[in-house]
Scaffold this motif. Structure first.
Motif, mmCIF file in Angstrom:
data_model
loop_
_atom_site.group_PDB
_atom_site.id
_atom_site.type_symbol
_atom_site.label_atom_id
_atom_site.label_comp_id
_atom_site.label_asym_id
_atom_site.label_seq_id
_atom_site.Cartn_x
_atom_site.Cartn_y
_atom_site.Cartn_z
ATOM 1 N N GLU A 1 0.777 -1.243 -0.277
ATOM 2 C CA GLU A 1 -0.166 0.076 0.209
ATOM 3 C C GLU A 1 0.621 1.303 0.243
ATOM 4 O OE1 GLU A 1 -3.343 0.213 -0.252
ATOM 5 O OE2 GLU A 1 -2.811 -2.030 -0.573
ATOM 6 N N GLN A 2 1.864 0.960 0.705
ATOM 7 C CA GLN A 2 2.815 2.522 1.023
ATOM 8 C C GLN A 2 3.223 2.208 -0.169
ATOM 9 O OE1 GLN A 2 5.305 1.165 3.802
ATOM 10 N NE2 GLN A 2 3.880 1.729 5.837
ATOM 11 N N ASP A 3 3.572 1.316 -1.688
ATOM 12 C CA ASP A 3 4.246 1.852 -2.225
ATOM 13 C C ASP A 3 3.311 2.188 -3.058
ATOM 14 O OD1 ASP A 3 6.934 0.510 -1.965
ATOM 15 O OD2 ASP A 3 6.464 -1.456 -2.846
ATOM 16 N N LEU A 4 2.118 1.713 -4.210
ATOM 17 C CA LEU A 4 1.441 2.518 -4.265
ATOM 18 C C LEU A 4 0.680 3.617 -3.859
ATOM 19 C CD1 LEU A 4 -1.058 -0.751 -4.627
ATOM 20 C CD2 LEU A 4 -0.167 0.564 -6.355
ATOM 21 N N ALA A 5 1.371 4.064 -2.597
ATOM 22 C CA ALA A 5 0.577 5.720 -3.044
ATOM 23 C C ALA A 5 2.221 6.077 -2.993
ATOM 24 C CB ALA A 5 0.690 5.752 -0.660
ATOM 25 N N ALA A 6 3.357 6.025 -3.224
ATOM 26 C CA ALA A 6 4.541 6.548 -3.653
ATOM 27 C C ALA A 6 4.371 6.817 -5.007
ATOM 28 C CB ALA A 6 5.295 5.716 -3.217
ATOM 29 N N LEU A 7 4.209 5.937 -5.714
ATOM 30 C CA LEU A 7 3.831 5.262 -7.164
ATOM 31 C C LEU A 7 2.778 6.142 -8.090
ATOM 32 C CD1 LEU A 7 3.933 1.820 -7.202
ATOM 33 C CD2 LEU A 7 5.853 3.201 -8.417
ATOM 34 N N ARG A 8 1.834 6.872 -6.836
ATOM 35 C CA ARG A 8 0.639 7.232 -7.931
ATOM 36 C C ARG A 8 1.418 9.520 -7.785
ATOM 37 N NH1 ARG A 8 -2.780 5.165 -3.538
ATOM 38 N NH2 ARG A 8 -3.542 3.491 -4.659
ATOM 39 N N THR A 9 2.454 9.344 -6.994
ATOM 40 C CA THR A 9 2.520 10.786 -7.269
ATOM 41 C C THR A 9 4.074 11.066 -7.954
ATOM 42 O OG1 THR A 9 4.388 10.268 -5.042
ATOM 43 C CG2 THR A 9 1.775 11.057 -4.826
ATOM 44 N N MET A 10 4.598 9.803 -9.052
ATOM 45 C CA MET A 10 5.759 10.027 -9.329
ATOM 46 C C MET A 10 6.019 9.802 -10.350
ATOM 47 S SD MET A 10 8.277 6.557 -9.735
ATOM 48 C CE MET A 10 8.706 6.126 -8.243
ATOM 49 N N PRO A 11 6.255 11.411 -11.348
ATOM 50 C CA PRO A 11 6.600 11.586 -12.833
ATOM 51 C C PRO A 11 6.849 10.400 -13.257
ATOM 52 C CG PRO A 11 8.392 13.112 -10.811
ATOM 53 C CD PRO A 11 7.724 11.526 -9.943
ATOM 54 N N GLY A 12 5.817 10.717 -14.769
ATOM 55 C CA GLY A 12 6.177 9.769 -15.483
ATOM 56 C C GLY A 12 5.175 8.365 -15.396
ATOM 57 N N VAL A 13 4.666 8.425 -14.449
ATOM 58 C CA VAL A 13 3.811 7.558 -14.195
ATOM 59 C C VAL A 13 2.970 7.075 -13.727
ATOM 60 C CG1 VAL A 13 3.659 5.339 -12.042
ATOM 61 C CG2 VAL A 13 5.918 6.334 -13.032
ATOM 62 N N ARG A 14 1.229 6.583 -14.428
ATOM 63 C CA ARG A 14 -0.128 6.917 -14.133
ATOM 64 C C ARG A 14 -0.604 5.567 -13.159
ATOM 65 N NH1 ARG A 14 -2.938 7.685 -19.513
ATOM 66 N NH2 ARG A 14 -1.600 5.816 -20.341
ATOM 67 N N VAL A 15 -1.523 5.523 -12.276
ATOM 68 C CA VAL A 15 -2.089 4.492 -11.437
ATOM 69 C C VAL A 15 -3.378 4.793 -11.725
ATOM 70 C CG1 VAL A 15 -1.762 2.667 -9.049
ATOM 71 C CG2 VAL A 15 -0.125 4.271 -10.619
ATOM 72 N N LEU A 16 -3.693 3.836 -12.422
ATOM 73 C CA LEU A 16 -5.437 3.718 -12.748
ATOM 74 C C LEU A 16 -6.518 2.755 -11.602
ATOM 75 C CD1 LEU A 16 -5.557 1.763 -16.123
ATOM 76 C CD2 LEU A 16 -5.463 4.539 -15.041
ATOM 77 N N GLN A 17 -6.934 3.780 -10.770
ATOM 78 C CA GLN A 17 -7.167 2.875 -9.377
ATOM 79 C C GLN A 17 -9.138 3.730 -9.757
ATOM 80 O OE1 GLN A 17 -6.024 5.416 -5.444
ATOM 81 N NE2 GLN A 17 -5.696 7.112 -7.723
ATOM 82 N N PRO A 18 -9.744 3.135 -9.072
ATOM 83 C CA PRO A 18 -11.147 2.813 -8.272
ATOM 84 C C PRO A 18 -11.833 3.901 -8.673
ATOM 85 C CG PRO A 18 -10.562 0.369 -7.945
ATOM 86 C CD PRO A 18 -9.568 1.456 -8.438
#
Length: 291
Positions: free
Chosen positions: A274-291
């Protein structure tokens, strides 16, 4: 041409994504989007992997890949899928990392396909589940070697994605949590194909239906008949509630087969995830799809 690479990861897809896109090929082709079939995807990865290993000159590698890719005059966007893109399963846990050669492999493809825009997409899997399934899929000798040389508690997805961004900064990355896939299946398909939000797709809700009880599938059918397509927010909220109420435990709950793993170990991995997913949501060049 945009080359969209769906890279799994292992144990997250079972070829469902590319098969669904192939079922919607006529819709995609109208937008000049071509999904490669599974055999073509495997050939693409084989050419790239073999070339990296043997040091084939980049122009020759491009020639080999072009035998798999469609004619650029008839296609603006091509989608291929293989869970071997980031590396073979035998090397998915190595040197204390998930897919330690992933960044090098994607950077190599970026150099080869320099004139084309590469997009990388894949689902992330809870490390507790991924580690268990991967280890159980390996021959016993290999499994013992991994367990003897790896601090499993140090494994996480954030390190791998950081390396991908550093070594292939021009590659756009799209991620999602595998656990969310049934709820965002249509969003994943439309994102990879770059289709309009309202584009109708065959089998959009088949993934969700496959993990529901019989009562849940019946309710899903009624729900889709009742809620207008335009009311996306209401539909998403209703689907989430349906999943929470009628997901079939036998289809979504997994037995972890590593001796000695307790619920505390699994909870620790889940917290890191969960911590990784939260960090990835703010990482430049990365898009995280979520409900």
């Amino acid at each position: 041409m945009q080359v969209v690479i769906h890279a799994g990861v292992a144990f997250s897809d079972n070829d469902r994504l590319i098969e669904t896109l192939m079922a919607n090929a006529s819709v995609l082709n109208q937008q000049r989007v071509i999904p490669l079939d599974l055999a073509q995807g495997r050939q693409f990865v084989k050419v790239a992997s073999d070339s990296m290993t043997t040091g084939v000159p980049l122009p020759d590698v491009l020639m080999g890949l072009n035998e798999v890719l469609p004619d650029r005059t008839t296609c603006d966007r091509v989608i291929l899928s293989s869970d071997k893109v980031l590396g073979p399963r035998r090397a998915a846990i190595l040197h204390g990392q998930f897919y330690p050669n992933a960044a090098e492999r994607i950077a190599f493809l970026d150099r080869v396909l320099g004139a084309d825009q590469i997009e990388l997409s894949f689902a992330l899997v809870n490390p507790a589940s991924f580690i268990s399934k991967l280890l159980m899929s390996l021959p016993e000798e290999r499994r013992k070697a991994v367990l003897g040389n790896t601090d499993l508690s140090s494994l996480n997805w954030l390190t791998m994605v950081h390396e991908l961004r550093e070594m292939a900064p021009n590659v756009q990355i799209t991620l999602w949590a595998n656990e969310d896939t049934p709820l965002i299946w249509g969003d994943i398909l439309r994102t990879l194909a770059r289709l309009p939000d309202k584009a109708a797709l065959q089998h959009e809700y088949a993934f969700l239906a496959s993990v529901l009880t019989d009562a849940g599938r019946a309710e899903l059918t009624q729900l889709l008949e009742q809620i207008a397509w335009q009311d996306r927010d209401m539909l998403r909220e209703s689907l989430t509630h349906l999943f929470d109420e009628h997901a079939d435990p036998a289809k979504i709950e997994e037995e972890l087969e590593i001796p000695g793993w307790t619920s505390d170990v699994v909870s620790a991995f889940s917290e890191i995830y969960e911590q990784d997913l939260a960090a990835l949501r703010t990482m430049p060049g990365v898009r995280v799809l979520q409900p």
